[in-house]
Design an enzyme around this catalytic site. Structure first.
Site, PDB file in Angstrom:
ATOM      1  N   TYR A 155    -125.520  25.708 -37.106  1.00  0.00           N
ATOM      2  CA  TYR A 155    -126.289  24.528 -37.221  1.00  0.00           C
ATOM      3  C   TYR A 155    -127.704  24.673 -38.129  1.00  0.00           C
ATOM      4  CZ  TYR A 155    -128.255  19.748 -35.891  1.00  0.00           C
ATOM      5  OH  TYR A 155    -128.757  18.390 -35.981  1.00  0.00           O
ATOM      6  N   LYS A 159    -128.655  23.247 -41.504  1.00  0.00           N
ATOM      7  CA  LYS A 159    -129.768  22.312 -41.942  1.00  0.00           C
ATOM      8  C   LYS A 159    -130.895  22.927 -42.613  1.00  0.00           C
ATOM      9  CE  LYS A 159    -128.334  18.683 -39.340  1.00  0.00           C
ATOM     10  NZ  LYS A 159    -128.086  17.415 -40.036  1.00  0.00           N
TER      11      LYS A 159
HETATM   12  N1  LIG Z   1    -130.087  13.274 -32.404  1.00  0.00           N
HETATM   13  C1  LIG Z   1    -131.014  14.243 -32.776  1.00  0.00           C
HETATM   14  O1  LIG Z   1    -131.692  14.691 -31.830  1.00  0.00           O
HETATM   15  C2  LIG Z   1    -131.007  14.951 -33.759  1.00  0.00           C
HETATM   16  C3  LIG Z   1    -131.920  15.796 -34.173  1.00  0.00           C
HETATM   17  C4  LIG Z   1    -132.008  16.356 -35.414  1.00  0.00           C
HETATM   18  C5  LIG Z   1    -130.967  16.027 -36.407  1.00  0.00           C
HETATM   19  N2  LIG Z   1    -130.120  15.474 -36.074  1.00  0.00           N
HETATM   20  C6  LIG Z   1    -129.223  14.926 -37.195  1.00  0.00           C
HETATM   21  O2  LIG Z   1    -129.071  13.255 -37.298  1.00  0.00           O
HETATM   22  C7  LIG Z   1    -127.672  12.957 -37.916  1.00  0.00           C
HETATM   23  C8  LIG Z   1    -127.284  11.943 -36.828  1.00  0.00           C
HETATM   24  O3  LIG Z   1    -127.142  12.369 -35.551  1.00  0.00           O
HETATM   25  P1  LIG Z   1    -126.991  11.439 -34.420  1.00  0.00           P
HETATM   26  O4  LIG Z   1    -127.896  12.063 -33.157  1.00  0.00           O
HETATM   27  O5  LIG Z   1    -127.223   9.972 -34.499  1.00  0.00           O
HETATM   28  O6  LIG Z   1    -125.371  11.797 -34.103  1.00  0.00           O
HETATM   29  P2  LIG Z   1    -124.332  10.988 -33.629  1.00  0.00           P
HETATM   30  O7  LIG Z   1    -123.203  11.949 -33.212  1.00  0.00           O
HETATM   31  O8  LIG Z   1    -124.599   9.893 -32.618  1.00  0.00           O
HETATM   32  O9  LIG Z   1    -123.738  10.372 -34.896  1.00  0.00           O
HETATM   33  C9  LIG Z   1    -123.185  11.183 -35.924  1.00  0.00           C
HETATM   34  C10 LIG Z   1    -122.248  10.114 -36.598  1.00  0.00           C
HETATM   35  O10 LIG Z   1    -121.523  10.906 -37.887  1.00  0.00           O
HETATM   36  C11 LIG Z   1    -120.291  10.888 -37.906  1.00  0.00           C
HETATM   37  N3  LIG Z   1    -119.461  11.988 -38.304  1.00  0.00           N
HETATM   38  C12 LIG Z   1    -119.426  13.456 -37.682  1.00  0.00           C
HETATM   39  N4  LIG Z   1    -118.781  13.865 -38.665  1.00  0.00           N
HETATM   40  C13 LIG Z   1    -118.371  13.322 -39.830  1.00  0.00           C
HETATM   41  C14 LIG Z   1    -117.675  13.390 -40.755  1.00  0.00           C
HETATM   42  N5  LIG Z   1    -117.251  14.533 -41.210  1.00  0.00           N
HETATM   43  N6  LIG Z   1    -117.952  12.825 -41.957  1.00  0.00           N
HETATM   44  C15 LIG Z   1    -118.497  11.238 -41.859  1.00  0.00           C
HETATM   45  N7  LIG Z   1    -118.926  11.012 -40.649  1.00  0.00           N
HETATM   46  C16 LIG Z   1    -119.037  11.815 -39.681  1.00  0.00           C
HETATM   47  C17 LIG Z   1    -119.816  10.681 -36.268  1.00  0.00           C
HETATM   48  O11 LIG Z   1    -118.502   9.858 -36.268  1.00  0.00           O
HETATM   49  C18 LIG Z   1    -120.659   9.920 -36.020  1.00  0.00           C
HETATM   50  O12 LIG Z   1    -120.576   8.459 -35.815  1.00  0.00           O
HETATM   51  C19 LIG Z   1    -127.029  14.363 -37.906  1.00  0.00           C
HETATM   52  O13 LIG Z   1    -126.957  14.976 -38.940  1.00  0.00           O
HETATM   53  C20 LIG Z   1    -127.643  15.360 -36.688  1.00  0.00           C
HETATM   54  O14 LIG Z   1    -127.465  16.663 -37.001  1.00  0.00           O
HETATM   55  C21 LIG Z   1    -129.917  14.464 -34.757  1.00  0.00           C
END
Ligand SMILES: NC(=O)c1ccc[n+]([C@@H]2O[C@H](COP(=O)([O-])OP(=O)(O)OC[C@H]3O[C@@H](n4cnc5c(N)ncnc54)[C@H](O)[C@@H]3O)[C@@H](O)[C@H]2O)c1
Length: 250
Positions: A155, A159
């Protein structure tokens, strides 16, 4: 401040829930037309239906961002519905945490491909239209994990790779009126985080280590994304904005 997003077409990958869904809602509130895209079509449909019920214009699209063909189809659908894509948010992503010595190749590939190949396919699919219109915004959702988190070699690599992608692509596209920026969220409470088996420990540690003393909400990321995608941010490109409450290292 008027962000100048009214009438723009915003495509948000992985917007069936979590941060992506909040970004979709924020764009809709600003008057943009929204393509709610997710590998989970039912989830995308639910978000799009709620936006349409609230008076916005949205369509749902099923798309696995790792598939070049599905990405092409999604962009074709968006173009048919709304005439093109002005704003792309590469948000789809997830983590599969394990120490490297125990990580298998499928866990490495799934995370790296979704984050990096997803951004590659989606950006390539929307750029010709943006270049023709001489206006475009790409916002890549990176992570605070670029500084390294144990158990996240896959990851963190992906990123940080997205940050390099952002910088290189911003230089290629600047002359076309297209900006490319990244947002690096810290801990944000979403289903992704709640699904982690050690979620409560993670959350408590994150609060304790956070200089501002609280966790981020999806809206914190959505607001920053909307600004980066706006007309107001036309002089900002190639940067990574850390939305982490002041926390950087682990
Ligand atoms: N939540 C956190 O603390 C956090 C922190 C840093 C970065 N992020 C990043 O933010 C983004 C969103 O995270 P989140 O917490 O909302 O996650 P989440 O799991 O709640 O939502 C992610 C969405 O992406 C979809 N998804 C997964 N694989 C996919 C693919 N191959 N094609 C299309 N859609 C796909 C899933 O179905 C889901 O609806 C991600 O890239 C995550 O790495 C999240």
């Amino acid at each position: 401040m008027d962000l100048g997003l009214a009438g723009k077409v915003a495509l948000v990958t992985g917007s069936g829930r979590g941060i992506g869904a909040e970004i979709a809602r924020t764009f809709a509130r600003e008057g943009a037309r929204v393509v709610v895209s997710d590998i989970d079509l039912a989830a995308a449909r639910q978000v799009a239906a709620a936006l349409n019920a609230g008076g916005a214009q949205a369509i749902a699209a099923r798309c696995d961002v790792c598939s070049k063909d599905e990405v092409a189809k999604m962009v074709a659908n968006a173009t048919e519905a709304f005439g093109g894509v002005d704003i792309l948010v590469n948000n789809a992503g997830f983590n599969k945490d394990r120490y490297l010595t125990k990580m298998d190749e499928t866990e490495w590939d799934a995370v790296v491909d979704t984050i990096l190949k997803g951004a590659f396919h989606c950006s390539r699919a929307v750029l010709p239209g943006m270049m023709a219109r001489k206006w475009g915004r790409i916002v890549n959702i990176s992570s605070r994990s670029v500084f390294g988190n144990p158990g996240q070699t896959n990851y963190s690599t992906a990123k940080l790779g997205l940050v390099g992608f952002t910088r290189a692509l911003s230089l290629e596209q600047a002359k076309f009126g297209i900006t490319v920026n990244a947002i690096a969220p810290g801990f944000v409470e979403t289903e992704l985080m709640r699904a982690n088996p050690t979620y409560e420990t993670l959350r408590d540690t994150a609060v304790a280590k956070n200089p501002v003393g609280f966790l981020g909400a999806p809206d914190d990321i959505a607001s920053a994304t909307a600004f980066m995608a706006s007309e107001r941010a036309r002089y900002i490109t190639g940067v990574t904005l850390y939305v982490t409450g002041g926390r950087f290292s682990s």
